[in-house]
Design an enzyme around this catalytic site. Structure first.
Site, PDB file in Angstrom:
ATOM      1  N   LYS A 192       0.878  -1.191   0.000  1.00 51.97           N
ATOM      2  CA  LYS A 192       0.000   0.000   0.000  1.00 51.97           C
ATOM      3  C   LYS A 192       0.907   1.231   0.000  1.00 51.97           C
ATOM      4  CE  LYS A 192      -2.142   3.281   1.938  1.00 51.97           C
ATOM      5  NZ  LYS A 192      -1.864   4.619   1.399  1.00 51.97           N
ATOM      6  N   GLU A 267       9.471   1.836  10.867  1.00 52.88           N
ATOM      7  CA  GLU A 267      10.561   2.792  10.636  1.00 52.88           C
ATOM      8  C   GLU A 267       9.902   4.154  10.674  1.00 52.88           C
ATOM      9  OE1 GLU A 267      13.558   1.835  10.273  1.00 52.88           O
ATOM     10  OE2 GLU A 267      13.553  -0.196   9.454  1.00 52.88           O
ATOM     11  N   CYS A 300      14.109  11.183   6.426  1.00 54.37           N
ATOM     12  CA  CYS A 300      14.004  10.818   7.835  1.00 54.37           C
ATOM     13  C   CYS A 300      15.367  10.824   8.531  1.00 54.37           C
ATOM     14  CB  CYS A 300      13.357   9.452   7.964  1.00 54.37           C
ATOM     15  SG  CYS A 300      14.255   8.182   7.048  1.00 54.37           S
ATOM     16  N   GLU A 396       9.966  16.556  14.605  1.00 57.36           N
ATOM     17  CA  GLU A 396      10.380  16.454  13.199  1.00 57.36           C
ATOM     18  C   GLU A 396       9.518  17.380  12.320  1.00 57.36           C
ATOM     19  OE1 GLU A 396       9.094  12.954  10.963  1.00 57.36           O
ATOM     20  OE2 GLU A 396      11.142  12.728  10.236  1.00 57.36           O
TER      21      GLU A 396
END
Ligand code: NAP
Ligand code: MG
Length: 496
Positions: A192, A267, A300, A396
């Site tokens: 997906k 992750e 990331c 973040e």
């Protein structure tokens, strides 16, 4: 806003598409299927020119059909030998290489990634991911030993259908990274991709089929995370879930995995420190720091918290600004551009709201702080926060926004480096081997680079501490995750 800024080039209006047919449907059990409902994906290169494609919007029924197909596909794929699977995966790697230009062009249009970087780096890495796991699974030697008067053998059994959910940044490469070990281990997959960059997943599914994947071994489902994604991870027939994305979504998926007692890896995001000591190669460190704006900061692993020893503050800042000033913002398809747009107007607004709140909290904008007018580019931004507790240091942003802080000694550097809830990656710049080891070992993160960044041997573990993730991928770690390990014990002298 300040007058220190990077140059912005215009974007060509013409969004010529790519040679490869754009697949907008789901691939289930080897068949392409369209949903009546669709969602649109646009190009951040030219948002107002309308949708690039209207993509099938999967629902619970599609999710159930895909898992059903994967259950059947697993019966076949999971029973093949490692050699048979490796042959198909190598063929898929060949096909990826042959289609590099089309994949790079489509991903650049769909999410704004730099086309040359895609071509030269990321598509090739996609092929390498399949090759690596094809080889690892063939080379794997079962652990065998004798103890307590029994022959012990540890066997990796394929686990079953695996759901693979990927984010919108670097979608092609990240998808291959997660799909390759799942398939190599013998699991069937249901991929997906993200709603903001769904298109190259269609090419990958096409190529997987061409490579000889049996029907149902490789399935692709398009749609919205909270709809078809949630339905997939809740299906009790799924035996593994592997997810890359935000901590918020990771929590939702963790709940679903817990409900069905399914192992999952996550992750998640990062807020990496980039620590520069006075004994560092300052030019290399400042250059690398300015390149954390690469891919508009939608990385990331990026070292977004610049921590510099107080005594070299001015020299560092001068060199950093020199390199950041040289960055050219523009059309991701042009070779004279360094930085493309951010993925979506909603994301641009999110980045701006982080910067606005940083200023409201007392942060000082050293450079940037605003979008480039008339495009989805955001100016490379550096902020001196009011304190280490400021949101801009602790959360973040996932955009081209870095923070700048100084430290007075090694202990303070380590304390600042470890002061967020994340723990994905870190960078340390020093020429002292003792310090490299001392600081490298004291930082709480899944990956620490000293005097370099991004490159790693792909057999090494990859993952995060804290809210940056659960579990480790990479090399054998991912193969173990995708397998059910069995210990077989046969009593000595009872068989011949
Ligand atoms: P996201 O919003 O968490 O979405 C990731 C994927 O999950 C998308 O495919 C999304 O679908 C799907 N999803 C959303 N809600 C779901 C649900 N309830 N159930 C199942 N699936 C669901 O993340 P993103 O904004 O795409 O990606 C950016 C984040 O990824 C950043 O935090 C970044 O740091 C992280 N990231 C981490 C790594 C790493 O290796 N550690 C690598 C790259 C990115 P939709 O697109 O339809 O929402
Ligand atoms: Mg798009």
């Amino acid at each position: 806003m300040t007058d220190i800024s990077s140059r912005a080039l215009p974007i060509d209006d013409d969004l010529a598409t790519v040679d490869h047919a754009i697949r907008t449907g789901h691939m289930i059990g080897g068949q392409w299927i369209e949903s009546d409902e669709t969602f649109e994906t646009r190009s951040p290169l030219n948002w107002d020119s309308g949708p690039l494609a209207n993509v099938s919007r999967g629902d619970a029924k599609i999710a159930a059909a895909a898992v059903g197909a994967a259950v059947n596909g697993f019966e076949v794929w999971g029973s093949w030998t490692a050699h048979q699977r490796a042959e198909v995966l190598h063929r898929l790697a060949d096909l990826i290489t042959e289609n590099t230009d089309e994949i790079a062009a489509l991903e650049t249009l769909d999410m704004g990634f730099m086309q040359e970087s895609m071509r030269a780096r990321l598509v090739g890495r996609g092929a390498v991911n399949f090759r690596l796991y094809a080889d690892l699974v063939v080379e794997h030697a079962e652990r065998a030993w004798n103890a307590k008067n029994m022959d012990h053998t540890v066997q990796r059994m394929p686990a079953g259908p695996a759901v693979v959910i990927t984010p919108w940044n670097a979608p092609f490469m990240l998808s291959t990274w997660k799909l390759a070990p799942a398939l190599a281990a013998g699991n069937s997959v249901i991929h997906k991709p993200a709603e903001w960059s769904p298109l190259t997943a269609g090419i990958l599914a096409d190529l997987a089929q061409q490579a000889g994947m049996p029907p149902g071994a490789y399935n692709l489902v398009q749609g919205i995370g909270s709809e078809v994604g949630a339905a997939l991870v809740a299906d009790p027939r799924v035996r593994r879930i592997t997810f890359t994305g935000s901590p918020e979504t990771g929590r939702h998926i963790g709940h679903a995995a817990a409900e069905n007692l399914v192992p999952f890896t996550a992750e998640l995001g990062g807020k990496g420190p980039l620590v520069v000591f006075a004994d560092a190669d300052l030019e290399a460190a400042a250059h690398r720091a300015a390149w954390q704006f690469d891919d508009s900061g939608q990385v990331c692993l990026a070292g977004t918290r610049i921590l510099v020893e107080e005594s070299i503050r001015d020299q560092f800042m001068e060199r950093f600004n020199h390199h950041a000033n040289a960055l050219v913002l523009g059309d991701s398809r042009r070779s004279d551009t360094d930085i493309g747009p951010v993925v979506h107007p909603i994301h641009l607004e999110r980045i701006q709201s982080f910067v606005d709140r940083a200023v409201a909290e007392g942060g000082r904008i050293v450079r940037g702080g605003s979008p480039v007018e008339g495009s989805l580019h955001y100016q490379p931004t550096l902020i001196e926060p009011a304190s280490n507790n400021a949101e801009i240091v602790q959360r973040e942003v996932f955009g081209p926004v870095l923070t700048f802080q100084t430290f007075s000694d090694e202990a303070e550097a380590v304390q600042l480096a470890n002061s967020t809830a994340y723990g994905l990656s870190a960078m340390v710049w020093t020429t002292s081997s003792e310090r490299a080891n001392r600081v490298g070992r004291s930082i709480r993160a899944g990956l620490v680079w000293v005097n370099t960044f991004l490159v790693r041997d792909l057999t090494a573990p990859f993952g995060g501490c804290g809210i940056s993730g659960i579990g480790r991928e990479g090399g054998d770690h991912a193969l173990d995750f995708h397998s059910d390990l069995k210990t077989l014990m046969i009593l000595d002298d009872t068989v011949s």
